[in-house]
Motif scaffolding. Structure first.
Motif, mmCIF file in Angstrom:
data_model
loop_
_atom_site.group_PDB
_atom_site.id
_atom_site.type_symbol
_atom_site.label_atom_id
_atom_site.label_comp_id
_atom_site.label_asym_id
_atom_site.label_seq_id
_atom_site.Cartn_x
_atom_site.Cartn_y
_atom_site.Cartn_z
ATOM 1 N N HIS A 184 -21.102 -32.010 4.329
ATOM 2 C CA HIS A 184 -21.421 -33.553 4.192
ATOM 3 C C HIS A 184 -21.459 -34.200 3.130
ATOM 4 O O HIS A 184 -20.972 -35.243 2.520
ATOM 5 C CB HIS A 184 -22.592 -34.134 5.265
ATOM 6 C CG HIS A 184 -22.728 -35.514 5.423
ATOM 7 N ND1 HIS A 184 -21.782 -36.328 6.196
ATOM 8 C CD2 HIS A 184 -23.436 -36.600 4.732
ATOM 9 C CE1 HIS A 184 -21.966 -37.584 6.008
ATOM 10 N NE2 HIS A 184 -22.911 -37.722 5.276
ATOM 11 N N SER A 194 -18.873 -36.789 1.670
ATOM 12 C CA SER A 194 -19.184 -38.137 1.649
ATOM 13 C C SER A 194 -19.225 -38.742 0.268
ATOM 14 O O SER A 194 -19.241 -39.996 -0.188
ATOM 15 C CB SER A 194 -20.465 -38.441 2.082
ATOM 16 O OG SER A 194 -21.632 -37.628 1.739
ATOM 17 N N ALA A 219 -21.600 -34.464 10.516
ATOM 18 C CA ALA A 219 -21.133 -33.773 9.216
ATOM 19 C C ALA A 219 -19.796 -34.469 8.714
ATOM 20 O O ALA A 219 -18.825 -34.268 9.567
ATOM 21 C CB ALA A 219 -21.456 -32.422 8.969
#
Lengths: 93, 93, 93, 93, 93, 93, 93, 93, 93, 93
Positions: free
Chosen positions: G65, G69, E47
């Protein structure tokens, strides 16, 4: 054949004073003998630390290990060994 | 006053060959002059790596920095400096 | 005299494919010649990485450095050298 | 299947001498037996340190762990394991 | 035989977008094929990072290296491999 | 929600044997119960080291901490936790 | 569920100024939106460095995540994630 | 309030000479102004390296960050900050 | 003025249980008092480790040191301090 | 000649209180004497840690080592020494 050796000594905090003194005294005698024999070529103190930088001149790796592991303080040392070669810009061998 | 200096050289991969050669040639000339002057006392190659272990004998920290930063390869070096002192077990000064 | 050498290769991402292939081809030829000469005693791939673990059998540190620095991929390698000695529990020399 | 194993031994400073000697003696006997069995293929001393570099030849990871953890000095070791593969430039298997 | 593999991907900042996309697309196809083949047992995203933690189930170290080095992104990966053994407290094999 | 956990155990050298055995026995019982409960999804031994790599499946960070800190060996562990996410190339959830 | 995230940004030295400015502008807009959404709970500058320390409040690892991202500067970040749990001495949840 | 700051400068190898000179010239002017203002209390060169050790005297963390990030060479620096407090054995404030 | 503090506690393995309990109890009382005073702004447990991440709000470095060094567990802590500044993208002060 | 020295003190957990107090008291007296002598130019506490950052003004490396190794707490210190030179942008010597 030259080797660069850095030794850092860490005596246990609870080692009796006279035991430590005896070890250091034997260490000093052997270190000076090895210097007189031309095996321990240079011996410098690292300023501010219980450590030294040394240059050994030995026949081979086996002799280097035999010498280092015979030192009375060896069991309490952190030892780093670097093999040295002739530098192309060095003016002496 | 002695200093232990470890220099690791990392030339950029895209540096033209003749530029690198010119730098190395100047570096060698200066290194040999400093050895003849008694400032660069020892110069050894670290076996297997583009690096050296050296001992400098200078008047003070300022002179050490002036010498090291005058080296042609200095901008491409990783340099580690350790001040050295007299070791109580050393048989020479 | 034996040395443990670990080599990790890092080619620049922008090196042209055929330049890299030529380097690798020369590297392979020299590596095999040194093995046939008995200088490069063992050569193993580190599983999963572009790296090897090797054992060299040379006369001294100078020969070790000469061999390693003659490798075509040497400028792109991170090299770690560890001098080896006879182990008291080893059943062969 | 080959594995590269580096073992660094750190015995407690207050371990009685004969206890340490007994451990080392058992360690040596087992190390030599495993060498004769072809499991412990190479055993070298790291010059200057109480450490070794070894190559093991085992059937799988489980056998490797069983062998290493059966060593009398294992509880006092720092162990690093690297799996090895056939190198394309190696001239022997 | 199981191996724990951690892969961290670092693409060059100047790699063209479509080149990167093509590499990632091939990587994904091969990764999924290897999962279907039962070789790439688990694949998790770390993650917050462009990295994964994976478990491979292979016959030996050579197969592990062959699989990893065949990945399209392998030249841009930092790879760490840890061999796994049966844990005595695990309730499954 | 999955977490990757690496545990390295370092028991004090002077811990009495039966105390260590009792701790390990309780640890094993709890580890197996947590596996049966579906909380400790995978448990592998790191080959050659007194360490494991594990995957935990928990509701949240609080449950993860509660489980790990309830382990009898936890006071003697070095623990590293990495949160895992679904990987876009994984063929299973 | 809270996560501690440390982000260090390293833009390529040759990235054009306006490209960098555009990225930073988008980053700021998204960072502020995520703060207003209650996902990016705290955002502090590390004094003296192009880095931040942040606290995220998300449903699970996958959401964490996805958020990280999606940041425009993510490809140029070094990211460290630490899952946080309730501290027994904390006076608030 | 005092802060210990260590700055290591790494200019890109391909930065044009006059661009580098211009940056260094602006850096010097600002560094000297901040010293005259009493904000940059001490500035020492680390012997042998393109780095300095400095002591800043600022009102708070925000001012420290504003000063450091305004330095022309800041984008090319690795910066380490350590907050300093009054030492009980110091004879001055 | 905000500081990010990470504390990792390592109690000696041979500390008597009730001595440890007394220390932890005093630590908790003081930690809660400092939170009520608005000095210890946030206190989170690092999941899986005997460690915390905290935010302190103090007048200056001296007050920060006075608070941290007054903690009963401080002699057994590894402490890392990072000064925080206002982030330009933060929507609150 | 100036040296930057960082000292981190780690007293053994089982050192009796009055022994520690006596050591600290002697340390303080000597530290203050060396400051009055102009040898220990600056002495700052690292906020949050049992450590200091100091500047020494000595004649040479030997004097530096003599002073540091005479400190009562020296056997329990981790010491890092950095030689300092005149910085070209410094407005004072």
């Amino acid at each position: 054949m030259l080797f660069h050796v850095e030794m850092t000594v860490k005596l246990p905090a609870d080692m009796p004073r006279d035991e430590a003194d005896a070890l250091k005294s034997k260490e000093k005698a052997l270190a000076q003998q090895l210097q007189r024999d031309g095996k321990w070529l240079h011996l410098w103190r690292v300023a501010g630390r219980y450590a030294n930088v040394s240059i050994f001149d030995v026949n081979d790796n086996d002799e280097l290990h035999a010498l280092l592991s015979s030192l009375p303080l060896w069991p309490f040392m952190d030892v780093k060994v670097v093999p040295l070669a002739q530098h192309p810009s060095a003016i002496k061998n």
